[in-house]
Design an enzyme around this catalytic site. Structure first.
Site, mmCIF file in Angstrom:
data_model
loop_
_atom_site.group_PDB
_atom_site.id
_atom_site.type_symbol
_atom_site.label_atom_id
_atom_site.label_comp_id
_atom_site.label_asym_id
_atom_site.label_seq_id
_atom_site.Cartn_x
_atom_site.Cartn_y
_atom_site.Cartn_z
ATOM 1 N N ASP A 187 1.384 11.571 -5.505
ATOM 2 C CA ASP A 187 2.341 10.798 -4.699
ATOM 3 C C ASP A 187 3.661 10.661 -5.453
ATOM 4 O O ASP A 187 4.389 9.677 -5.289
ATOM 5 C CB ASP A 187 1.797 9.420 -4.323
ATOM 6 C CG ASP A 187 2.274 8.941 -2.953
ATOM 7 O OD1 ASP A 187 3.131 9.618 -2.356
ATOM 8 O OD2 ASP A 187 1.814 7.887 -2.498
ATOM 9 N N TYR A 233 4.869 10.646 8.910
ATOM 10 C CA TYR A 233 3.881 9.668 9.359
ATOM 11 C C TYR A 233 3.659 9.696 10.872
ATOM 12 O O TYR A 233 2.566 9.386 11.337
ATOM 13 C CB TYR A 233 4.357 8.258 9.000
ATOM 14 C CG TYR A 233 3.910 7.715 7.663
ATOM 15 C CD1 TYR A 233 3.670 8.536 6.572
ATOM 16 C CD2 TYR A 233 3.741 6.344 7.494
ATOM 17 C CE1 TYR A 233 3.280 8.022 5.355
ATOM 18 C CE2 TYR A 233 3.348 5.814 6.275
ATOM 19 C CZ TYR A 233 3.122 6.647 5.205
ATOM 20 O OH TYR A 233 2.736 6.114 4.007
ATOM 21 N N ARG A 237 1.974 1.211 9.634
ATOM 22 C CA ARG A 237 3.209 2.009 9.735
ATOM 23 C C ARG A 237 3.019 3.275 10.564
ATOM 24 O O ARG A 237 3.979 4.036 10.749
ATOM 25 C CB ARG A 237 3.677 2.391 8.326
ATOM 26 C CG ARG A 237 4.119 1.233 7.472
ATOM 27 C CD ARG A 237 4.248 1.640 6.019
ATOM 28 N NE ARG A 237 2.932 1.879 5.412
ATOM 29 C CZ ARG A 237 2.751 2.349 4.177
ATOM 30 N NH1 ARG A 237 3.804 2.662 3.441
ATOM 31 N NH2 ARG A 237 1.525 2.520 3.703
ATOM 32 N N HIS A 281 0.932 16.660 -3.154
ATOM 33 C CA HIS A 281 1.427 15.510 -2.395
ATOM 34 C C HIS A 281 2.547 14.868 -3.204
ATOM 35 O O HIS A 281 2.327 13.952 -3.991
ATOM 36 C CB HIS A 281 0.305 14.503 -2.142
ATOM 37 C CG HIS A 281 0.685 13.353 -1.256
ATOM 38 N ND1 HIS A 281 0.151 13.181 0.010
ATOM 39 C CD2 HIS A 281 1.531 12.317 -1.447
ATOM 40 C CE1 HIS A 281 0.656 12.085 0.542
ATOM 41 N NE2 HIS A 281 1.496 11.535 -0.330
ATOM 42 N N HIS A 302 -2.444 10.831 5.759
ATOM 43 C CA HIS A 302 -2.269 9.605 4.981
ATOM 44 C C HIS A 302 -3.241 8.547 5.492
ATOM 45 O O HIS A 302 -3.313 8.279 6.694
ATOM 46 C CB HIS A 302 -0.832 9.095 5.138
ATOM 47 C CG HIS A 302 -0.650 7.661 4.753
ATOM 48 N ND1 HIS A 302 -0.160 7.268 3.525
ATOM 49 C CD2 HIS A 302 -0.886 6.512 5.444
ATOM 50 C CE1 HIS A 302 -0.108 5.945 3.478
ATOM 51 N NE2 HIS A 302 -0.539 5.463 4.625
ATOM 52 N N GLU A 318 10.740 1.359 3.205
ATOM 53 C CA GLU A 318 10.016 0.401 4.044
ATOM 54 C C GLU A 318 10.661 -0.987 4.080
ATOM 55 O O GLU A 318 10.248 -1.840 4.859
ATOM 56 C CB GLU A 318 8.560 0.265 3.562
ATOM 57 C CG GLU A 318 7.667 1.424 3.958
ATOM 58 C CD GLU A 318 7.529 2.474 2.889
ATOM 59 O OE1 GLU A 318 6.541 3.223 2.910
ATOM 60 O OE2 GLU A 318 8.434 2.563 2.016
#
Length: 410
Positions: A303, A150, A183, A81, A215, A90
């Site tokens: 991440d 996402y 999100r 990941h 996620h 964001e």
């Protein structure tokens, strides 16, 4: 540019081998990017200049011997990941995180990477992600990616998740698809089942993992969509892989219940404050081990390159930090300090990942497997890294940098 090397036998001597299971003090023979043999240290004398013919290689190959000095030799880490093209965004375009440098992976002990898109699957694309995979491979790492991001409809290259998995060699599944997060696209159960089905069938048609990498946000719904999917459909539990499941303590308990049902859960090695309602990766591993759950059903990822944001009650980002692959070896050292067996914690970033994601020849020190290896010093720091039989890091010095990567300051 592609990297070339001179054919040779590389013999790593006097290494404390964790394959990830402990094998004791051994010598490991490498040629052609593969592990040829593992011999106990007492038998190292048989690995002589004439031993190349015993492995079916032309005689007369130059031999490089390296004394590991008793350091721990492990499989290279697999970071499943990582935002190889950068994450974030964001709080506008200025908050897009740049891609990690090549040496950000290598000096962290990472020899295999699975890249992905996150919140910004609009200005970042699958085509860009695939180019990032190719770049890492050209430089000497092994790399794959998740398709999508996402949101729905998913960002793809062929037009469908199933098509990307079948037609694009680098794509092993879909992710990171967001649930329980402000999100996200607010997936329904129908959405979840359709994507999971595409992943599963795409994997079957292409002999790939076909995993739906999910996620998890901070939302109160937690993992209820995955539970509902398991209760209502025939899709195998292994297809569903929730990540960031240690971000809330109650969420980790939910994830443990899914691991017991056959799901593979992924925890994230992000920093956790003492007063935070979360578990660090090492504490999560400790709790998983104590719970007696299937040892192979858990992994840890970094991440790396991703934005680690904080939001207020209105959904506005108030602060951010950036994930790094170095968190993996730091997690490993901290887990051991907590009493977690070294080989158990190591499996979560090597063999467990390779086997769940069907990365053939990865994640173990075994004859015939890829010569992706690293040496850890007494403090658990990454000292040397070999990928595909080639030195990338030696004595903590990166021997290979990205094309545009600046030379480290001395």
């Amino acid at each position: 540019m592609a990297m070339q090397s001179t054919p040779r036998l590389l013999i790593l001597e006097n290494a404390s081998v964790y394959a990830p299971e402990p094998l004791g003090l051994c010598s490991v023979v490498i040629a052609g990017g593969r592990i040829l043999a593992i011999a106990p240290a007492s038998d190292a004398g048989c690995l002589t200049a004439s031993s190349d013919s015993a492995f079916g290689l032309p005689t007369g190959l130059p031999i490089e011997r390296f004394d590991c000095g008793g350091q721990r030799l492990t499989p290279g880490f697999i970071d499943a990941h990582a935002h190889i093209t950068g994450g974030g965004g964001e709080d506008g375009a200025s908050t897009k995180v740049p891609p990690p440098w090549f040496s950000d992976f290598t000096t962290a002990g990472v020899t295999s990477v699975v890249g992905l898109l996150g919140t910004d699957d609009v200005t970042r694309t699958t085509a860009e992600l695939l180019a990032g995979v190719r770049a890492l491979k050209e430089m000497g790492l092994s790399a794959w990616c998740w398709t999508g991001g996402y949101h729905l409809p998913p960002t793809t290259l062929t037009g469908t998740i199933r098509g990307d998995i079948v037609h694009l060699d680098a794509v092993i599944g879909a992710g990171e698809i967001a649930i329980s997060d402000h999100r996200s696209s607010q997936l329904t159960l129908e959405d979840m089942l359709r994507i999971a089905g595409d992943c599963h069938v795409g994997g079957m048609l292409s002999r790939k993992a076909g995993v739906m990498h999910l996620h998890l946000g901070d939302g109160s719904r937690g993992l209820e969509l995955i539970r509902a999917a398991l209760d209502s459909a025939e899709i195998p539990a292994r297809v569903f892989q929730p990540t960031h499941v240690n971000r809330r303590r109650a969420l980790l308990d939910e994830a443990f219940a899914l691991a017991e049902r056959g799901c593979h859960i992924d925890i994230t090695a992000f920093p956790v404050a003492d007063d935070e309602d979360a578990y660090s990766a090492e504490v999560a591993l400790q709790r998983y081990l104590a719970a007696g759950l299937p040892p192979a059903n858990i992994s840890v990822s970094s991440d790396g390159g991703g934005c680690l944001p904080e939001f207020d009650e209105h959904g506005k980002m108030t602060s951010m930090s950036v994930g790094r692959s170095h968190s993996l070896h730091q997690m490993l050292a901290r887990a051991v300090a907590l009493g977690v067996p070294f080989e158990f914690a190591l499996s979560a970033i090597t063999s467990n990942v390779a086997e769940h994601l069907r990365l053939a020849g990865k994640g173990r020190i075994r004859p015939g497997f890829a010569a992706d290896l690293l040496l850890l010093d007494e403090a658990g720091e990454v000292d040397c890294v070999i990928a595909d039989g080639e030195w990338l890091v030696k004595g903590k010095e990166a021997l290979r940098l990205g094309v545009f990567e600046p030379e480290p300051s001395r």
